[in-house]
Write an enzyme that holds these catalytic residues in place. Structure first.
Site, PDB file in Angstrom:
ATOM      1  N   GLY A 137     -10.793  20.074   8.044  1.00 50.59           N
ATOM      2  CA  GLY A 137     -11.316  19.810   6.705  1.00 50.59           C
ATOM      3  C   GLY A 137     -11.818  21.083   6.078  1.00 50.59           C
ATOM      4  O   GLY A 137     -12.872  21.587   6.448  1.00 50.59           O
ATOM      5  N   GLY A 191     -12.720  21.630   2.830  1.00 52.41           N
ATOM      6  CA  GLY A 191     -13.355  21.471   1.524  1.00 52.41           C
ATOM      7  C   GLY A 191     -14.443  22.535   1.395  1.00 52.41           C
ATOM      8  O   GLY A 191     -14.403  23.559   2.072  1.00 52.41           O
ATOM      9  N   VAL A 219     -17.533  22.656   2.411  1.00 51.96           N
ATOM     10  CA  VAL A 219     -18.284  22.954   3.635  1.00 51.96           C
ATOM     11  C   VAL A 219     -17.398  23.685   4.640  1.00 51.96           C
ATOM     12  O   VAL A 219     -17.771  24.737   5.182  1.00 51.96           O
ATOM     13  CB  VAL A 219     -18.858  21.662   4.255  1.00 51.96           C
ATOM     14  N   ASP A 267      -6.151  20.904   7.514  1.00 51.70           N
ATOM     15  CA  ASP A 267      -6.443  20.042   6.366  1.00 51.70           C
ATOM     16  C   ASP A 267      -5.160  19.313   5.988  1.00 51.70           C
ATOM     17  O   ASP A 267      -4.066  19.878   6.062  1.00 51.70           O
ATOM     18  CB  ASP A 267      -6.945  20.877   5.177  1.00 51.70           C
ATOM     19  N   ARG A 293     -25.911   8.383   1.341  1.00 50.00           N
ATOM     20  CA  ARG A 293     -24.833   9.030   2.087  1.00 50.00           C
ATOM     21  C   ARG A 293     -23.904   8.015   2.760  1.00 50.00           C
ATOM     22  O   ARG A 293     -22.808   8.345   3.158  1.00 50.00           O
ATOM     23  CB  ARG A 293     -25.403   9.955   3.165  1.00 50.00           C
ATOM     24  N   ARG A 344     -34.796  22.339   5.182  1.00 45.84           N
ATOM     25  CA  ARG A 344     -35.316  22.045   3.834  1.00 45.84           C
ATOM     26  C   ARG A 344     -36.813  21.775   3.878  1.00 45.84           C
ATOM     27  O   ARG A 344     -37.552  22.191   2.993  1.00 45.84           O
ATOM     28  CB  ARG A 344     -34.563  20.856   3.242  1.00 45.84           C
ATOM     29  N   HIS A 364     -29.752  11.457   9.112  1.00 41.99           N
ATOM     30  CA  HIS A 364     -29.480  12.432   8.048  1.00 41.99           C
ATOM     31  C   HIS A 364     -29.195  11.596   6.807  1.00 41.99           C
ATOM     32  O   HIS A 364     -28.059  11.443   6.388  1.00 41.99           O
ATOM     33  CB  HIS A 364     -28.301  13.325   8.428  1.00 41.99           C
TER      34      HIS A 364
END
Lengths: 319, 319, 319, 319
Positions: free
Chosen positions: C8, C10, C12, C33, C90, C153, C177
């Site tokens: 993948g 993308g 990220v 991908d 999410r 964070r 998460h």
């Protein structure tokens, strides 16, 4: 995982170790030295640094068994005190370092080591040759830092004249990592301009520049008693090219089919070590100097009978 | 531009220089040493490495005028041979290093230096105090590596017991960078668990761990004759916190209003140097040890009359 | 050699790839991908950068066979557009990403991959669990970035209040998460001081801080349409701990024997992936929140019948 | 302290920001974008990463006053959607980006910015010229990434043919960062061998290689919709040469006295920006192509009346 080993943790070996640890290059690092207290002290000093580094390297000492799955082995032993300061003669180390290699090589061989070995010991070309024979590793797998360092010094010396970054200077120092080396000026460019085109306009004395590069090691040695930072940087950079299979062009001490000896010349460094050597169109004068320098290495190498009379591993073709 | 200077290019100073160059941290670097040949040799060795590094650092030597716009100054002079090996006594260096500081400080002051000075010389706390007074720089601008290194050693020692990364160990070593230091175990956590909760289950001997951390330097020293990698790593990390104004929590030798002396304690490191000191709730026993260690520093510092009888710069409040 | 693969590419996945290449961390990198043109474009863009980087990384695309000797596999596929912006949920991604994992897992299994797999796909905990089951890899070998990012964070949010480096803040965010996560304030320290001791003196609203950390992803998402830099940095750091066998303490989505689900909690990351999970003495309130968050993950996971009705690989004990 | 600013945090600007932060290059970083939410999101995403990075960078947004003491300013705004995909025509962006520069330049000028500005906006040469005039900064202080990226692509394309590291390929792409650019094959060497000597032995089609390099950006663009990693890497590398006063030889878009326009050519990059341009002995054919490419830039630049009719800052000589 990137697994490194260093045999000999004197100034050069220890600085290589520090570079690998402080830049997070090595995942595992084996330090080997006959002076166990020294190996242990370097291990401790490096481990003490770990809480302050973002990366981590597992560090072990004095276990030849660890070489079995080691990827890169640096050979850096040597008695700096054996150097003949007056003559600037790296050969003065050979008797001493040969004995070290005679002690090391069988242990490396017995360990099952099958990675790439990079030699920084002097006299670099002869010791590299000796180590390759004694271990039976392929000629691709074993090479020396050779003129990779001398070339860096030439780049620095020329860059100072032109007030630019040493990386702007391309070209190579060939031959022995010692007195018979020479800068192949036909290969040297300054910011893309052949240096031979700049001699008149810039009143260059190429012989003087060559001499300054050749004696760069002695200039350092006379002030600090050894050299460490540049040689360690060179050695580490070569190892990174191996791990990444970068096929990076670097002048190193590689086996020459032409001369039947290890000698400093441009080569392609990749996962097998020396992937190939690069043949450039040198001038007649440079070709003669190259032959002469190779002869110097061979002659001195042959003078060591015991180096030749012990049973040799069958020579292997360059991969 | 990040401009660094290092006074004293012995093992520690040279290793700091190499770290700054090989990691591309410094844009400009001034090396100062009374042994000009040594300074020149280190400059050359570092310059020889430049063609093999992606970054570039301009390196100059022995010019105090360069300090006028220098951001970070490391003070690393010192005579390693003056160390009293038998006693493990860092104070043995003081007579010698004090003279060095007496020679250096006026030159630093005259240069107009107004950056942050980080001292690694031993006895660290007293020398840092002396240097701060003699230069008239603010107490924020001058600090010593102090127990930043000892704390790293404590983290390593504890991490070995728990087989984990030293960075998993939090907490601080307080006091003198010397024999009277102590680990404030009430501040130490292992993977987030207070170590005091793990003493029984893991049969920990905290006194033995503390002693191992405290003597970590001697363990290194006895094997290699000096320490270099960990102290250089610590010094560089502190300097990076200054450049980035990171306000990073680090135990360093900082001026204590409470004790009226420099002493190892947690502090916040930012663009002004020591931005503030952090007061943790130590146990009564730890508080007593802290007082005792500060007293040790003060007592020894006062023993040097000449250090006190020379005209002092007016003391400035912590920025 | 450090061999990485990313499924993948993308935002990220591509940012992870760039981080590995630009910092010289990976020796070899496989990009996979279903959008071949995208994988090829990222490969080209990264290769175009190589002449300007000191390190080199060999980059290949779309060959599952390469996974056989890959050390670290990142699972980063996912349809960012499936996110339910309004709810900040999410879980909205699960239907879509589950199908992706259903497509990927058999190929990973068939490749003979036996390294460590790190999942960044959302819903992170459930997808990680699903992927571990579907591939038959051990629970140690498969983990998710989970609350490693949320903890970063939280560190940032708290650091802003205290005007210091986020690295000065220790402690952990636990649980999903996602929305049911919580900051275990009993584990949080600011410069070594328990944050619970600072609530009154600093007028802290811990609930507000927790909410700000929890919604940090949405704050980024609302401005740039996705998140990339922090999650990539987290993923790469975890992979480095595996290569170095660092045994670094990190909150990740790891399998919990207690709850029989993957869930965010502190763990020790080493060469086997999750070497162990760390049990801290949470408060009763925190323990209840942890149970609740685990229940949330389990409940939603179970809602996906097909995820459970397909033949499962035999569960393996945590190494 | 290394202080950077980036105007425009689209894909290129954000990737530059990430590179500066994740490699610890910048001490302070200012992000400016008319889309405040985007600038804020990038700031947050980068700040979220800080707890996981060894270095720290202070990040601020949208304050032109910060430019007063900024060392390096990247201009990276631009509307990727304005690109004319079909024609591969970077000029299609000019109308749009010119307006952006018209908006930005007065603010940069008013800020008192006096550092080095590096432009990545397209059409690079014309925009760089425009920005230099509009700000009144010296021609040394303002340059564009220009053919630094195209040269990297040429190195990659040639390296693939010879199966070696792109860094083994020396030489330059000249002219417009656009269709009229050309590879000056007379300057190109492969492992030290002139590529013109290898054409026959290796059946090279230099025109095809040149075309592949020239269209490298489109190959990336067609797969991911933009380019980011290579251009960001190039931009950051140039900035590092400025900070270190490296005097590094790089092909960039620099002002040409000969052609009275900015155009891609080898230059020496140091603390003042473009320290000098390097004149190589091109072939007659290459010289013609260079003139032609410069003409193309000038012609298009002149087509924009408003770009010329506004009051110009007095032109300054190259420092």
């Amino acid at each position: 995982m990137r697994k490194y080993a260093i045999i000999g943790v004197g100034h050069v070996g220890a600085t290589i170790a520090y570079t690998l640890v402080c830049k997070g290059i090595a995942d595992e690092l084996i330090l080997i030295d006959t002076n166990t207290a020294k190996a242990r002290a370097e291990q401790l000093d490096l481990q003490d640094a770990q809480a302050r580094l973002d990366s981590r390297t597992i560090i072990k000492i004095n276990d030849y068994h660890e070489l079995a799955d080691t990827d890169i082995l640096f050979i850096t032993s040597g008695n700096i005190h054996a150097l003949d300061h007056a003559s600037g003669n790296r050969w003065a180390e050979f008797d001493y370092t040969k004995e070290i290699v005679q002690a090391i090589a069988p242990k490396v061989k017995a360990s099952g080591f099958n990675g790439v070995a990079i030699d920084t010991m002097n006299p670099c070309d002869a010791i590299t040759h000796y180590f390759q024979r004694a271990t039976g590793l392929s000629r691709a797998q074993v090479f020396g830092t050779g003129t990779f360092l001398d070339t860096a010094r030439m780049q620095k010396v020329v860059a100072e004249v032109f007030d630019c970054d040493p990386k702007n200077i391309s070209g190579y120092v060939y031959g022995e990592h010692g007195e018979s080396q020479f800068t192949a000026w036909s290969t040297v460019q300054v910011n893309g301009v052949p240096i031979t085109d700049l001699v008149d306009s810039h009143h260059l004395d190429l012989d003087a520049l060559e001499a300054e590069a050749r004696h760069g090691g002695w200039a350092v040695h006379s002030g600090k008693g050894y050299t460490s930072f540049a040689i360690a940087t060179c050695a580490v950079k070569l190892s990174e090219a191996v791990f990444a299979n970068a096929r990076l062009a670097c002048p190193v001490s590689a086996y020459s089919e032409t001369f039947d000896t290890y000698v400093g010349q441009p080569a392609i460094i990749g996962k097998n070590g020396v992937e190939s050597v690069t043949t450039l169109a040198l001038t007649a004068d440079e070709t003669a100097k190259f032959q002469n320098s190779a002869n110097t290495i061979i002659e001195k190498f042959h003078a060591f009978d015991d180096a030749l009379t012990q049973p040799q591993a069958p020579l292997q073709k360059l991969a």
